[in-house]
Design an enzyme around this catalytic site. Sequence first.
Site, mmCIF file in Angstrom:
data_model
loop_
_atom_site.group_PDB
_atom_site.id
_atom_site.type_symbol
_atom_site.label_atom_id
_atom_site.label_comp_id
_atom_site.label_asym_id
_atom_site.label_seq_id
_atom_site.Cartn_x
_atom_site.Cartn_y
_atom_site.Cartn_z
ATOM 1 N N LYS A 177 0.877 2.257 -2.959
ATOM 2 C CA LYS A 177 1.523 2.690 -4.214
ATOM 3 C C LYS A 177 2.628 3.671 -3.824
ATOM 4 C CE LYS A 177 1.970 5.450 -7.289
ATOM 5 N NZ LYS A 177 3.292 6.048 -7.586
ATOM 6 N N GLU A 252 -1.979 14.425 3.506
ATOM 7 C CA GLU A 252 -0.915 15.130 4.222
ATOM 8 C C GLU A 252 -0.044 15.761 3.139
ATOM 9 O OE1 GLU A 252 0.888 12.142 6.709
ATOM 10 O OE2 GLU A 252 -0.949 11.883 7.871
ATOM 11 N N GLU A 382 6.217 26.360 -1.412
ATOM 12 C CA GLU A 382 7.150 25.346 -0.919
ATOM 13 C C GLU A 382 8.230 25.063 -1.966
ATOM 14 O OE1 GLU A 382 5.779 21.244 -0.879
ATOM 15 O OE2 GLU A 382 6.673 20.971 1.098
HETATM 16 P P1 NAD Z 1 3.657 14.049 -5.567
HETATM 17 O O1 NAD Z 1 2.350 14.650 -5.213
HETATM 18 O O2 NAD Z 1 4.270 14.405 -6.868
HETATM 19 O O3 NAD Z 1 3.546 12.456 -5.566
HETATM 20 C C1 NAD Z 1 3.122 11.744 -4.436
HETATM 21 C C2 NAD Z 1 2.563 10.400 -4.870
HETATM 22 O O4 NAD Z 1 1.383 10.614 -5.647
HETATM 23 C C3 NAD Z 1 3.490 9.564 -5.740
HETATM 24 O O5 NAD Z 1 3.403 8.221 -5.350
HETATM 25 C C4 NAD Z 1 2.907 9.748 -7.139
HETATM 26 O O6 NAD Z 1 3.176 8.680 -8.000
HETATM 27 C C5 NAD Z 1 1.427 9.814 -6.812
HETATM 28 N N1 NAD Z 1 0.600 10.457 -7.840
HETATM 29 C C6 NAD Z 1 0.938 11.466 -8.683
HETATM 30 N N2 NAD Z 1 -0.095 11.781 -9.492
HETATM 31 C C7 NAD Z 1 -1.130 10.961 -9.145
HETATM 32 C C8 NAD Z 1 -2.462 10.801 -9.608
HETATM 33 N N3 NAD Z 1 -2.959 11.552 -10.589
HETATM 34 N N4 NAD Z 1 -3.229 9.870 -9.025
HETATM 35 C C9 NAD Z 1 -2.758 9.107 -8.016
HETATM 36 N N5 NAD Z 1 -1.497 9.201 -7.541
HETATM 37 C C10 NAD Z 1 -0.689 10.125 -8.094
HETATM 38 O O7 NAD Z 1 4.619 14.394 -4.354
HETATM 39 P P2 NAD Z 1 6.178 14.085 -4.239
HETATM 40 O O8 NAD Z 1 6.921 14.982 -5.150
HETATM 41 O O9 NAD Z 1 6.395 12.607 -4.323
HETATM 42 O O10 NAD Z 1 6.453 14.490 -2.713
HETATM 43 C C11 NAD Z 1 6.793 15.766 -2.300
HETATM 44 C C12 NAD Z 1 5.602 16.450 -1.670
HETATM 45 O O11 NAD Z 1 5.085 15.668 -0.590
HETATM 46 C C13 NAD Z 1 5.968 17.790 -1.046
HETATM 47 O O12 NAD Z 1 4.962 18.730 -1.306
HETATM 48 C C14 NAD Z 1 6.012 17.466 0.445
HETATM 49 O O13 NAD Z 1 5.834 18.569 1.305
HETATM 50 C C15 NAD Z 1 4.900 16.485 0.567
HETATM 51 N N6 NAD Z 1 5.020 15.696 1.782
HETATM 52 C C16 NAD Z 1 4.113 15.905 2.790
HETATM 53 C C17 NAD Z 1 4.217 15.190 3.980
HETATM 54 C C18 NAD Z 1 3.235 15.401 5.116
HETATM 55 O O14 NAD Z 1 3.249 14.605 6.036
HETATM 56 N N7 NAD Z 1 2.412 16.417 5.081
HETATM 57 C C19 NAD Z 1 5.247 14.257 4.139
HETATM 58 C C20 NAD Z 1 6.146 14.088 3.103
HETATM 59 C C21 NAD Z 1 6.026 14.808 1.922
#
Ligand code: NAD
Length: 483
Positions: A177, A252, A382
Site C-alpha cells: 500500500k 521504520e 522532526e
Molecule cells: P505517514 O505515517 O503519514 O504515512 C505513511 C503510510 O501510512 C502511508 O502510506 C499512509 O497512507 C499510511 N497510513 C496512514 N494512516 C494509516 C492507518 N491508520 N493505517 C494504515 N496505514 C496508514 O508518513 P508520511 O508522511 O507518508 O512519511 C513521512 C514520515 O515517514 C516521516 O516521519 C519520515 O521520517 C518517515 N520515514 C521513515 C523512514 C525510515 O526508514 N525510518 C524512511 C522514510 C520516511
Amino acid sequence: MEVDGVSVSPDHYINGQRVSSSRTFEDRTPLDWTWKLADVARGTAVDADLAVAAARDAFPAWAALSTMERGVYLDRLADLIDRDVEKIAHVECLDMAMLEESLKLRVIGRGARNFRAYAELARNYAPRRWSSNGTENTVLRMPAGVTVVITPWNAPFMLSTWKCAPALAAGNTVILKPAEWSPLTCSMLMDLVDEAEFPPGVFNMVQGMGDEVGAALVRDPRVRRISFTGSPETGRLIGGAAAQNLVPFTAELGGKGPFIVFADADLEAAAEKAAVMYDDGGQVCLAGTRLLIESSIREEFVNLFEVATKRHVLGDSRDPATTVSPLIHPEHLLRVGAFVERARNNGDTIVFGGGLDRDDGLWYQPTLVEPKSNDSEIVQREVFGPVLTIQTFADEHEAVELANSTQYGLSAIIYTNSDERAERLGTQLRAGTIWVNCFLVRDLSAPFGGTGISGIGREGGDYALDFYSDLKTLQIKEGTTHG
Ligand code: NAD
C-alpha cells in the site's frame, strides 16, 4: 493513462489483474501544483479484502517453491527495473519531486539491487546447526504468510522494494500500500511484476488512503506480517492493529539525527556534507538535522556551512542543476512553515532562511535555527523539511548528552579525525545507524532501523529474512540413524 508520455496505471493490482475503484483521488506534481498527474483508484475495505484473499490463496504454492525458484522471479524483476530506470525516475521525480538525477543514478537502481540482494541472501541461507543436550539442533526458516507493506511518500519506489523484496524472497505473498501523495511508481512496479510473470496473487498492490484501505489491511486477521515505514503517529496506530491480531510488525519511523562536528574534523568536508541535508527539501528521515558543533570551531564551521548552503539551487527537480527540490504537498509546506513560525515565537533565532522561497511554488528556503534551549520544539520534533538547528558543545560528554536528548534514534552522523573517538561514540549514541565522516553509505546486509520513537525491529540482510519467516528449531536425538 499517460504521465508525461509514460504509461502508468491508476488502478490497483490484485491477483495479477488491474482492478479499478468507483472513487479516485487526485495526484498532483509538487513541481507545479496546477498540473494534475492522475486520478488514482481510492481503495476501500472491499479491495483490501480482495487483495488479502488473493495473497492467501497464492501463499501455499509460493511458499513451497525453493529459494532458488523464487529467486528466478526476483532476479527477473530486478532486470526489468534496471531496464526501466529512466522512465521510473522521471515519473517519481514528477510525483514527489526528488531530484531526477539522483533518482536515475542511485535511488531507482537500488530497487533492483534490493530484489537481487535478497534473492541471493535467501538462496545462500545456511541454517544454524549445533549439538547440545544430546541432540542436533537446526534453525529452519518457514515462510510466515500474507505480508502487508505500507510505505511513505518519500522515495516510494526504493522504500517499497526494500521491504517487499525480503518478504517475497522469504516465501511470503505481499500486498503493498503506497502513500497517497506519491502513488505512481509503485504502480509501475506492478507492470514489471506482471511482465516478470509472478504467479497471480503473489505480489499485489492497493492504492488509497491510509485510514481507509491501509487500516483495513492491517486489521485483517489473515495477515501474518506487517512492515511499515512512516511517521511515529501512524506507527502507533498500526502497532495497535498488529497487537490485536498478535502479528509481528516492524516500523521504520521518523528521525531527528544529530550531526556532530568535533574540532579535529575536516571542517570543510563536514560543512559540505551538512549542507547536503537540504537536498530534496530535507525530506529524508535519515538526515542529520541537529548540527552539534564543538564550541571552539562554531564560527569557522558556520562560515563554511553558509558558503556551502549558498551554492544550493532551488528549482525544478528535473533540471540537473537543481539541488533543493520543492516540498511534496501544500499541506506539508504549511506544516514546515508552522514549525519555523513557532520557533520564532518561542524566541529561537533564525540564523538564515525561514520563509517561502517564492510565492508560486512549494519551495521552502534552506533554514538554520539556533534554539533558545535544547527543549525547543524545533530541536525535539522532526520537521521533515529543509530546516536544521545548530547548538554547541564543550566536550565529548556534552556532545553525547545532546545527541541522545530526543525521543528519536534513527541515525547519527559524526565528523572527527579520531577513530578511537568514533568507536567510543559508536557505543554511546542511541541510533540505529551511525555514520562517521560519511552519510547514506548503505550495505544491504547490515541491520537497519531505529530506537525510541524511530522504530521497532530491524530489517536489512538476514535480519529482514528472519523477520519475514517463522523460525523453527528442529532437534534430532544424537545417534538417530541416517536414512
Ligand atoms: P505517514 O505515517 O503519514 O504515512 C505513511 C503510510 O501510512 C502511508 O502510506 C499512509 O497512507 C499510511 N497510513 C496512514 N494512516 C494509516 C492507518 N491508520 N493505517 C494504515 N496505514 C496508514 O508518513 P508520511 O508522511 O507518508 O512519511 C513521512 C514520515 O515517514 C516521516 O516521519 C519520515 O521520517 C518517515 N520515514 C521513515 C523512514 C525510515 O526508514 N525510518 C524512511 C522514510 C520516511
